[in-house]
Scaffold this motif. Structure first.
Motif, PDB file in Angstrom:
ATOM      1  N   ILE A  81       0.856  -1.205   0.000  1.00  0.00           N
ATOM      2  CA  ILE A  81       0.000   0.000   0.000  1.00  0.00           C
ATOM      3  C   ILE A  81       0.881   1.240   0.000  1.00  0.00           C
ATOM      4  CG2 ILE A  81      -1.675   1.376   1.320  1.00  0.00           C
ATOM      5  CD1 ILE A  81      -2.812  -1.218   2.455  1.00  0.00           C
ATOM      6  N   LYS A  82       1.917   1.206   0.845  1.00  0.00           N
ATOM      7  CA  LYS A  82       2.743   2.406   1.032  1.00  0.00           C
ATOM      8  C   LYS A  82       3.558   2.781  -0.204  1.00  0.00           C
ATOM      9  CE  LYS A  82       3.151   2.194   6.061  1.00  0.00           C
ATOM     10  NZ  LYS A  82       3.495   1.040   6.897  1.00  0.00           N
ATOM     11  N   THR A  83       3.660   1.868  -1.184  1.00  0.00           N
ATOM     12  CA  THR A  83       4.406   2.214  -2.396  1.00  0.00           C
ATOM     13  C   THR A  83       3.476   2.524  -3.569  1.00  0.00           C
ATOM     14  OG1 THR A  83       4.585  -0.137  -2.918  1.00  0.00           O
ATOM     15  CG2 THR A  83       6.462   0.873  -1.804  1.00  0.00           C
ATOM     16  N   ASN A  84       2.176   2.600  -3.311  1.00  0.00           N
ATOM     17  CA  ASN A  84       1.212   2.834  -4.393  1.00  0.00           C
ATOM     18  C   ASN A  84       0.351   4.046  -4.036  1.00  0.00           C
ATOM     19  OD1 ASN A  84      -1.233   2.751  -5.899  1.00  0.00           O
ATOM     20  ND2 ASN A  84      -0.943   0.571  -6.321  1.00  0.00           N
ATOM     21  N   LEU A  85       0.580   5.116  -4.748  1.00  0.00           N
ATOM     22  CA  LEU A  85      -0.060   6.389  -4.396  1.00  0.00           C
ATOM     23  C   LEU A  85      -1.586   6.293  -4.412  1.00  0.00           C
ATOM     24  CD1 LEU A  85       0.511   9.317  -3.598  1.00  0.00           C
ATOM     25  CD2 LEU A  85       0.394   9.916  -6.026  1.00  0.00           C
ATOM     26  N   ASP A  86      -2.121   5.544  -5.376  1.00  0.00           N
ATOM     27  CA  ASP A  86      -3.571   5.408  -5.463  1.00  0.00           C
ATOM     28  C   ASP A  86      -4.139   4.707  -4.221  1.00  0.00           C
ATOM     29  OD1 ASP A  86      -6.158   5.429  -6.776  1.00  0.00           O
ATOM     30  OD2 ASP A  86      -5.863   3.274  -7.036  1.00  0.00           O
ATOM     31  N   LEU A  87      -3.453   3.644  -3.791  1.00  0.00           N
ATOM     32  CA  LEU A  87      -3.904   2.917  -2.596  1.00  0.00           C
ATOM     33  C   LEU A  87      -3.757   3.782  -1.343  1.00  0.00           C
ATOM     34  CD1 LEU A  87      -2.454  -0.679  -3.244  1.00  0.00           C
ATOM     35  CD2 LEU A  87      -4.776   0.130  -3.643  1.00  0.00           C
ATOM     36  N   ILE A  88      -2.634   4.485  -1.240  1.00  0.00           N
ATOM     37  CA  ILE A  88      -2.409   5.370  -0.080  1.00  0.00           C
ATOM     38  C   ILE A  88      -3.550   6.395   0.012  1.00  0.00           C
ATOM     39  CG2 ILE A  88      -0.961   7.237   0.864  1.00  0.00           C
ATOM     40  CD1 ILE A  88       1.462   5.847  -0.296  1.00  0.00           C
ATOM     41  N   THR A  89      -3.884   7.001  -1.125  1.00  0.00           N
ATOM     42  CA  THR A  89      -4.923   8.035  -1.148  1.00  0.00           C
ATOM     43  C   THR A  89      -6.248   7.480  -0.648  1.00  0.00           C
ATOM     44  OG1 THR A  89      -3.810   8.938  -3.075  1.00  0.00           O
ATOM     45  CG2 THR A  89      -6.003   9.779  -2.629  1.00  0.00           C
ATOM     46  N   LYS A  90      -6.595   6.282  -1.105  1.00  0.00           N
ATOM     47  CA  LYS A  90      -7.879   5.686  -0.703  1.00  0.00           C
ATOM     48  C   LYS A  90      -7.880   5.325   0.785  1.00  0.00           C
ATOM     49  CE  LYS A  90      -9.770   4.257  -5.054  1.00  0.00           C
ATOM     50  NZ  LYS A  90      -8.797   4.777  -6.026  1.00  0.00           N
ATOM     51  N   VAL A  91      -6.768   4.755   1.242  1.00  0.00           N
ATOM     52  CA  VAL A  91      -6.690   4.361   2.660  1.00  0.00           C
ATOM     53  C   VAL A  91      -6.760   5.605   3.561  1.00  0.00           C
ATOM     54  CG1 VAL A  91      -5.189   3.366   4.432  1.00  0.00           C
ATOM     55  CG2 VAL A  91      -5.502   2.170   2.263  1.00  0.00           C
ATOM     56  N   PHE A  92      -6.078   6.675   3.169  1.00  0.00           N
ATOM     57  CA  PHE A  92      -6.134   7.886   4.001  1.00  0.00           C
ATOM     58  C   PHE A  92      -7.522   8.533   3.970  1.00  0.00           C
ATOM     59  CE2 PHE A  92      -1.338   8.224   4.156  1.00  0.00           C
ATOM     60  CZ  PHE A  92      -1.297   7.993   5.516  1.00  0.00           C
ATOM     61  N   TYR A  93      -8.212   8.389   2.844  1.00  0.00           N
ATOM     62  CA  TYR A  93      -9.594   8.864   2.789  1.00  0.00           C
ATOM     63  C   TYR A  93     -10.440   8.118   3.826  1.00  0.00           C
ATOM     64  CZ  TYR A  93     -14.383   9.279   1.116  1.00  0.00           C
ATOM     65  OH  TYR A  93     -15.730   9.475   1.067  1.00  0.00           O
ATOM     66  N   VAL A  94     -10.252   6.797   3.885  1.00  0.00           N
ATOM     67  CA  VAL A  94     -10.972   5.976   4.878  1.00  0.00           C
ATOM     68  C   VAL A  94     -10.600   6.414   6.297  1.00  0.00           C
ATOM     69  CG1 VAL A  94     -11.096   3.639   5.870  1.00  0.00           C
ATOM     70  CG2 VAL A  94     -11.302   3.955   3.406  1.00  0.00           C
ATOM     71  N   PHE A  95      -9.298   6.584   6.557  1.00  0.00           N
ATOM     72  CA  PHE A  95      -8.842   6.950   7.900  1.00  0.00           C
ATOM     73  C   PHE A  95      -9.435   8.308   8.327  1.00  0.00           C
ATOM     74  CE2 PHE A  95      -4.605   4.342   8.097  1.00  0.00           C
ATOM     75  CZ  PHE A  95      -5.353   3.188   8.021  1.00  0.00           C
ATOM     76  N   LYS A  96      -9.476   9.236   7.378  1.00  0.00           N
ATOM     77  CA  LYS A  96     -10.006  10.565   7.691  1.00  0.00           C
ATOM     78  C   LYS A  96     -11.495  10.498   8.050  1.00  0.00           C
ATOM     79  CE  LYS A  96      -9.711  14.937   5.533  1.00  0.00           C
ATOM     80  NZ  LYS A  96      -9.445  15.703   4.297  1.00  0.00           N
ATOM     81  N   MET A 122      -6.277  -4.601   0.454  1.00  0.00           N
ATOM     82  CA  MET A 122      -5.686  -3.519  -0.341  1.00  0.00           C
ATOM     83  C   MET A 122      -4.209  -3.811  -0.611  1.00  0.00           C
ATOM     84  SD  MET A 122      -7.921  -1.049  -1.033  1.00  0.00           S
ATOM     85  CE  MET A 122      -7.452   0.677  -0.984  1.00  0.00           C
ATOM     86  N   ASN A 123      -3.533  -4.399   0.370  1.00  0.00           N
ATOM     87  CA  ASN A 123      -2.102  -4.680   0.251  1.00  0.00           C
ATOM     88  C   ASN A 123      -1.804  -5.708  -0.837  1.00  0.00           C
ATOM     89  OD1 ASN A 123       0.450  -3.939   1.378  1.00  0.00           O
ATOM     90  ND2 ASN A 123       0.597  -5.986   2.267  1.00  0.00           N
ATOM     91  N   LYS A 124      -2.819  -6.524  -1.193  1.00  0.00           N
ATOM     92  CA  LYS A 124      -2.611  -7.559  -2.221  1.00  0.00           C
ATOM     93  C   LYS A 124      -2.896  -7.039  -3.627  1.00  0.00           C
ATOM     94  CE  LYS A 124      -3.856 -11.403   0.772  1.00  0.00           C
ATOM     95  NZ  LYS A 124      -5.151 -11.758   1.359  1.00  0.00           N
ATOM     96  N   LEU A 125      -3.454  -5.844  -3.742  1.00  0.00           N
ATOM     97  CA  LEU A 125      -3.830  -5.340  -5.058  1.00  0.00           C
ATOM     98  C   LEU A 125      -2.635  -4.752  -5.785  1.00  0.00           C
ATOM     99  CD1 LEU A 125      -7.139  -3.427  -4.230  1.00  0.00           C
ATOM    100  CD2 LEU A 125      -6.910  -5.738  -5.122  1.00  0.00           C
ATOM    101  N   SER A 126      -2.656  -4.895  -7.113  1.00  0.00           N
ATOM    102  CA  SER A 126      -1.653  -4.179  -7.901  1.00  0.00           C
ATOM    103  C   SER A 126      -2.323  -2.920  -8.457  1.00  0.00           C
ATOM    104  CB  SER A 126      -1.114  -5.083  -8.997  1.00  0.00           C
ATOM    105  OG  SER A 126      -2.176  -5.739  -9.634  1.00  0.00           O
ATOM    106  N   GLN A 127      -1.997  -2.533  -9.655  1.00  0.00           N
ATOM    107  CA  GLN A 127      -2.579  -1.304 -10.207  1.00  0.00           C
ATOM    108  C   GLN A 127      -4.011  -1.580 -10.663  1.00  0.00           C
ATOM    109  OE1 GLN A 127      -0.996   1.553 -10.135  1.00  0.00           O
ATOM    110  NE2 GLN A 127       0.987   0.779  -9.486  1.00  0.00           N
TER     111      GLN A 127
END
Ligand SMILES: [Zn+2]
Length: 242
Positions: A81-96, A122-127
């Motif tokens: 997750i931490k190396t994929n900007l799209d995943l990071i954005t979605k996870v932080f949206y959830v956290f917020k 989410m961690n298992k997903l690619s692009q």
């Protein structure tokens, strides 16, 4: 007193010269805020295991007021997750969003498990933005349900007849779907496709780890995002639904 938590780091905020306050969703105590003293010093070892989007074991000492972190061990870094900007954005949206809808120190093991399974998924997903959207929507519909905002998607919230495959509408204030005959009784509503109604049922009835198998069109994803946005807005009580 010393405490041990299993927690998911949601957020960090710098305070003072070298300290931070962490917001952590824990299995044992729900959402908590604790002080990381000196974690921004150059040689501090603690900070590495306390990055947001990490599951960690956290040791806390607390006498009165906010507890202080005394140690931490990372259990899962969710490094994909931490190396994929799209995943990071979605996870932080959830956290917020969680920061808004979850009160402090309200323990809920179901929410913790959902959140952990969501991050694992989410961690298992690619692009694959589509799958990331489906998982994120599934998680949020499930969490709202768990927290008591139960969407009625089986029968019309007005006449209580079983919903048919016709033009149905979503009403946030009534907490569910209005049928073709009843929608005129409600001013604020959005048209909702039969496929979206079916998807909400699937989200609520199935395990989160199985939702990645779903195939969902972009139009339905957009519609579900709109419904979710209204529902969370209603839930936090800003009344505007946005
Ligand atoms: Zn009706």
């Amino acid at each position: 007193m010393d405490y041990k938590y299993q927690g998911i780091i949601l957020n960090k905020r710098d305070i003072g010269e070298v300290d931070r306050i962490y917001t952590i969703y824990t299995l044992e105590g729900g959402k908590i805020r604790i002080l990381g003293k000196g974690v921004r010093k150059p040689n501090a070892k603690l900070a590495g295991n306390l990055e947001p989007i990490t599951k960690a074991e956290i040791f806390v000492s607390r006498n009165r007021g906010m507890g202080k972190i005394t140690g931490s061990i990372a259990i899962n870094n969710f490094s994909n997750i931490k190396t994929n900007l799209d995943l990071i954005t979605k996870v932080f949206y959830v956290f917020k969003l969680l920061a808004k809808i979850i009160s402090e120190e309200e323990k809920d093991e179901k929410v913790f498990n959902l959140l952990e399974k969501y991050l694992s998924g989410m961690n298992k997903l690619s692009q694959d933005e589509n799958k990331a959207d489906i998982l994120t929507l599934g998680l949020l519909f499930k969490i709202l349900d768990e927290m008591g905002y139960r969407l009625e998607v089986e029968k019309c919230v007005y006449c209580e007849k079983k919903l048919l495959l016709e033009n149905n509408y979503f009403s946030v204030s009534r907490g569910g779907i209005l049928c073709h005959n009843c929608h005129s009784f409600e001013q604020k509503k959005i048209i909702v496709s039969n496929e979206s109604i079916k998807l909400i049922r699937i989200f609520l009835q199935n395990k989160i780890e199985n939702l990645v198998k779903l195939k969902v069109s972009q139009a339905d994803i957009n519609q579900l995002k709109l419904i979710l946005n209204e529902a969370t807005g209603w839930f936090v009580g800003d009344g505007t639904g946005s």
